[in-house]
Design an enzyme around this catalytic site. Structure first.
Site, PDB file in Angstrom:
ATOM      1  N   HIS A  72       0.857  -1.183   0.000  1.00  0.00           N
ATOM      2  CA  HIS A  72       0.000   0.000   0.000  1.00  0.00           C
ATOM      3  C   HIS A  72       0.896   1.237   0.000  1.00  0.00           C
ATOM      4  O   HIS A  72       2.027   1.204   0.496  1.00  0.00           O
ATOM      5  CB  HIS A  72      -0.881   0.033   1.244  1.00  0.00           C
ATOM      6  N   GLU A 126       0.930   3.879   1.814  1.00  0.00           N
ATOM      7  CA  GLU A 126       1.402   4.292   3.142  1.00  0.00           C
ATOM      8  C   GLU A 126       2.540   3.411   3.641  1.00  0.00           C
ATOM      9  O   GLU A 126       3.508   3.900   4.229  1.00  0.00           O
ATOM     10  CB  GLU A 126       0.266   4.225   4.178  1.00  0.00           C
ATOM     11  N   CYS A 169      -6.133   2.009   5.804  1.00  0.00           N
ATOM     12  CA  CYS A 169      -6.798   0.775   6.221  1.00  0.00           C
ATOM     13  C   CYS A 169      -6.227   0.343   7.580  1.00  0.00           C
ATOM     14  O   CYS A 169      -5.329   0.993   8.120  1.00  0.00           O
ATOM     15  CB  CYS A 169      -6.576  -0.323   5.172  1.00  0.00           C
ATOM     16  N   CYS A 211      -2.350  -0.271   7.475  1.00  0.00           N
ATOM     17  CA  CYS A 211      -1.584   0.971   7.378  1.00  0.00           C
ATOM     18  C   CYS A 211      -1.711   1.805   8.650  1.00  0.00           C
ATOM     19  O   CYS A 211      -0.728   2.391   9.106  1.00  0.00           O
ATOM     20  CB  CYS A 211      -2.028   1.757   6.151  1.00  0.00           C
TER      21      CYS A 211
END
Length: 154
Positions: free
Chosen positions: A58, A60, A88, A91
């Site tokens: 992801h 992040e 999410c 993260c």
């Protein structure tokens, strides 16, 4: 959650949106993240799950990995993480573990958001770190990018 923004916040969020657009080059969900300390960009990344065949790639997570490597410390102290979509659970957990003091995100994620939409990991009083969170900055631009991406897949 605060809606307090500073003069450079819009600039850095615009960089995150540009990163999100780069994810489209490899057919990934357009999410971008920028980690900043003292006005300096430490990392600017985008989702690379499809590119790397890695569920943890992801924006992040990549921004934290690259940014903390640049700092030479696993702690992202005195940093701000700008991200185009609400983090999410994975993260948000990484943000807490990295001790990021401030998170600014654009669009809320009513299906998987863990900064107030579905869960609020970033505000859990049981955890040892709770960053300041500001949301909604350039949310329209981020939401439109996501809407267009998912419209082509339905």
């Amino acid at each position: 959650m605060h809606q307090r923004f500073f003069p450079l916040d819009e600039h850095f969020m615009a960089l995150a949106i540009r990163e999100a657009q780069r994810a489209l080059e490899h057919d990934d969900v357009p999410v971008g993240a920028v980690l900043v300390r003292d006005g300096e960009v430490l990392s600017a990344t985008h989702n690379e799950r499809e590119l790397r065949a890695d569920p943890t790639a992801h924006a992040e997570m990549l921004a934290l990995r690259e940014g903390t490597r640049a700092l030479g410390d696993w702690r992202a102290l005195e940093c701000v993480l700008y991200v185009t979509l609400e983090p999410c659970a994975m993260c948000a957990g990484a943000i807490v573990l990295a001790r990021v003091p401030r998170v600014v995100f654009a669009a809320s994620d009513p299906k998987a958001g863990a900064a107030g939409s579905v869960l609020d990991i970033l505000a859990q009083p049981q955890l040892n770190h709770r960053p300041e969170v500001s949301s909604g900055l350039l949310a329209g631009a981020s939401s439109e990018l996501l809407r267009t991406f998912f419209a082509t897949r339905r």
